[in-house]
Design a protein around this motif. Sequence first.
Motif, short mmCIF file in Angstrom:
data_model
loop_
_atom_site.label_atom_id
_atom_site.label_comp_id
_atom_site.label_asym_id
_atom_site.label_seq_id
_atom_site.Cartn_x
_atom_site.Cartn_y
_atom_site.Cartn_z
N MET A 1 4.25 5.12 -5.92
CA MET A 1 4.18 5.02 -7.38
C MET A 1 3.22 6.07 -7.94
O MET A 1 3.53 6.73 -8.93
CB MET A 1 3.75 3.62 -7.83
N HIS A 2 2.08 6.21 -7.29
CA HIS A 2 1.09 7.20 -7.75
C HIS A 2 1.69 8.61 -7.71
O HIS A 2 1.55 9.36 -8.69
CB HIS A 2 -0.17 7.11 -6.89
N GLU A 3 2.34 8.96 -6.63
CA GLU A 3 2.97 10.28 -6.53
C GLU A 3 4.05 10.47 -7.60
O GLU A 3 4.17 11.55 -8.17
CB GLU A 3 3.57 10.49 -5.13
N LEU B 1 0.11 -6.89 -9.20
CA LEU B 1 1.05 -7.16 -10.29
C LEU B 1 0.77 -6.30 -11.50
O LEU B 1 1.69 -5.83 -12.19
CB LEU B 1 1.03 -8.65 -10.64
N ASN B 2 -0.51 -6.06 -11.79
CA ASN B 2 -0.86 -5.18 -12.90
C ASN B 2 -0.31 -3.77 -12.67
O ASN B 2 0.26 -3.17 -13.58
CB ASN B 2 -2.38 -5.13 -13.09
N CYS B 3 -0.49 -3.23 -11.47
CA CYS B 3 0.03 -1.89 -11.17
C CYS B 3 1.54 -1.84 -11.32
O CYS B 3 2.08 -0.87 -11.85
CB CYS B 3 -0.37 -1.48 -9.75
N CYS B 4 2.22 -2.88 -10.87
CA CYS B 4 3.68 -2.92 -11.01
C CYS B 4 4.09 -2.93 -12.48
O CYS B 4 5.03 -2.22 -12.87
CB CYS B 4 4.25 -4.14 -10.29
N MET C 1 0.83 -1.20 0.00
CA MET C 1 0.00 0.00 0.00
C MET C 1 0.87 1.26 0.00
O MET C 1 0.60 2.20 -0.74
CB MET C 1 -0.93 -0.02 1.22
N ILE C 2 1.91 1.26 0.79
CA ILE C 2 2.85 2.39 0.81
C ILE C 2 3.50 2.56 -0.55
O ILE C 2 3.61 3.67 -1.08
CB ILE C 2 3.91 2.19 1.91
N LEU C 3 3.93 1.45 -1.14
CA LEU C 3 4.57 1.51 -2.46
C LEU C 3 3.61 2.01 -3.53
O LEU C 3 4.00 2.78 -4.41
CB LEU C 3 5.13 0.14 -2.84
N LEU C 4 2.36 1.60 -3.47
CA LEU C 4 1.36 2.07 -4.43
C LEU C 4 1.21 3.59 -4.34
O LEU C 4 1.14 4.27 -5.36
CB LEU C 4 0.01 1.39 -4.19
#
Length: 73
Positions: free
Chosen positions: A15-17, A56-59, A9-12
Amino acid sequence: MTEVEQTKMILLKQMHEYVINIGDEDLYWDWITAAIPDEPTDDIYEFIATHEDSWLNCCEVFHKIYLASKEEE
């Protein structure tokens, strides 16, 4: 949520930022249509972090956007 899911969640969020800060509307559009919707809530981040296929899709999408942003530099 597990510790791993919390880390995801932190990584997401990071990534968004990152995608927002690229400043490329086309890459941002790719991100919000293929990975994380515009103005995501914690519930959205949590859903993605707890569903491996969504994670995995987001990555994968982030990786493509990252590479594309580096080509523009």
